[in-house]
Design a protein around this motif. Structure first.
Motif, mmCIF file in Angstrom:
data_model
loop_
_atom_site.group_PDB
_atom_site.id
_atom_site.type_symbol
_atom_site.label_atom_id
_atom_site.label_comp_id
_atom_site.label_asym_id
_atom_site.label_seq_id
_atom_site.Cartn_x
_atom_site.Cartn_y
_atom_site.Cartn_z
ATOM 1 N N HIS A 125 -3.768 19.045 -34.268
ATOM 2 C CA HIS A 125 -3.875 19.007 -32.804
ATOM 3 C C HIS A 125 -5.150 18.246 -32.437
ATOM 4 O O HIS A 125 -6.189 18.421 -33.090
ATOM 5 C CB HIS A 125 -3.931 20.435 -32.256
ATOM 6 N N LYS A 170 0.331 15.891 -30.663
ATOM 7 C CA LYS A 170 0.877 17.149 -30.161
ATOM 8 C C LYS A 170 2.383 17.249 -30.397
ATOM 9 O O LYS A 170 2.972 18.307 -30.234
ATOM 10 C CB LYS A 170 0.589 17.292 -28.658
ATOM 11 N N GLN A 218 -1.675 26.553 -30.317
ATOM 12 C CA GLN A 218 -1.480 25.108 -30.474
ATOM 13 C C GLN A 218 -0.435 24.809 -31.550
ATOM 14 O O GLN A 218 0.410 23.924 -31.387
ATOM 15 C CB GLN A 218 -2.810 24.437 -30.846
ATOM 16 N N ILE A 271 3.093 22.793 -31.075
ATOM 17 C CA ILE A 271 3.450 21.620 -31.868
ATOM 18 C C ILE A 271 4.799 21.834 -32.546
ATOM 19 O O ILE A 271 5.664 20.950 -32.544
ATOM 20 C CB ILE A 271 2.355 21.327 -32.925
#
Length: 251
Positions: free
Chosen positions: A56, A85, A139, A143
């Motif tokens: 990320h 991302k 995160q 993703i």
């Protein structure tokens, strides 16, 4: 002395040259005083498998990251880092890796199996592509959700019972590991060599030891602090969900 003259006098007292910056190590790019290069494996390790980090963009802003330690500890080409991302994105060479039959996604979903159970003598000869999402848990989930190519990969997980050696950083839950620790343990398992983990983790331990000697404090996980009624903040919805997910994956 009037205000204008006083202001000019103050400006004259400023140094003409910018302050001297601390010299950086050309290898790890950390200040020389906290360089960990002497504790890196020498020569760099060359396992049959390789690590593929899907990183990320926010990870690059962290000052104490473990991904560079991993990349420096492994031979060139054994740790590839792709930033973004959503993947494969513009990384054309990544698409071929993610569709390879020897590729494993290290992601603790409900369908993931213990990484030690997937070891195949045939594949072990050529090695695996071990894909790890590098970022916080929210995160990583974002993703994974947005990168549909990952959904078809064989998913594996680590059955880890020990706490992280990254003791100067607060982990969300007991048993959570840094990117370096996750990759090191996975490689050691698939390669059948525990020394891989020991050698790759040495610079992390050296860095933490130095930080502790210079004012840093050892951190317990948020899960531990909450259970011991020591967590200093209100527990928000996001943290609650992270802890529930971590607890579910342990059982």
């Amino acid at each position: 002395m009037d205000l204008e003259t006083e202001a000019l006098s103050d400006l004259c007292g400023l140094p003409s040259e910018p302050p001297e910056m601390r010299s950086l190590c050309p290898n790890c790019e950390r200040p020389m005083m906290v360089c960990y290069c002497s504790s890196l494996p020498n020569p760099a390790l060359c396992p049959k498998s390789r690590i593929i980090l899907l990183q990320h963009p926010a990870e690059e802003k962290r000052c104490l990251r473990t991904a560079p330690m991993l990349q420096l500890g492994l031979s060139p080409g054994k740790c590839l880092i792709f930033k973004g991302k959503r993947f494969p994105g513009l990384h054309e060479d990544l698409a071929a890796i993610l569709t390879d039959s020897n590729t494993l996604l290290l992601y603790p979903s409900s369908s993931a199996v213990d990484v030690s159970t997937v070891i195949s003598q045939e594949v072990s000869a050529s090695g695996y592509n071990i894909v790890i999402i590098d970022g916080t848990w929210p995160q990583a989930k974002a993703i994974y959700t947005s990168s549909t190519i990952l959904h078809g990969l064989k998913q594996v997980k680590l059955l880890n019972s020990s706490n992280s050696d990254y003791i100067i950083r607060t982990q969300p839950a007991d048993g959570c590991l840094s990117t370096l620790e996750t990759a090191a343990q996975c490689l050691a398992t698939l390669e059948g060599d525990s020394l891989i983990k020991d050698k790759l983790l040495k610079p992390l331990k050296v860095m933490c030891e130095y930080q502790l000697q210079n004012g840093a404090v050892s951190h317990q996980s948020k899960e531990f602090l909450i259970k011991s009624n020591s967590y200093p903040k209100l527990i928000g919805k996001r943290l609650n969900k992270v802890l529930r997910d971590a607890d579910r994956l342990k059982n």
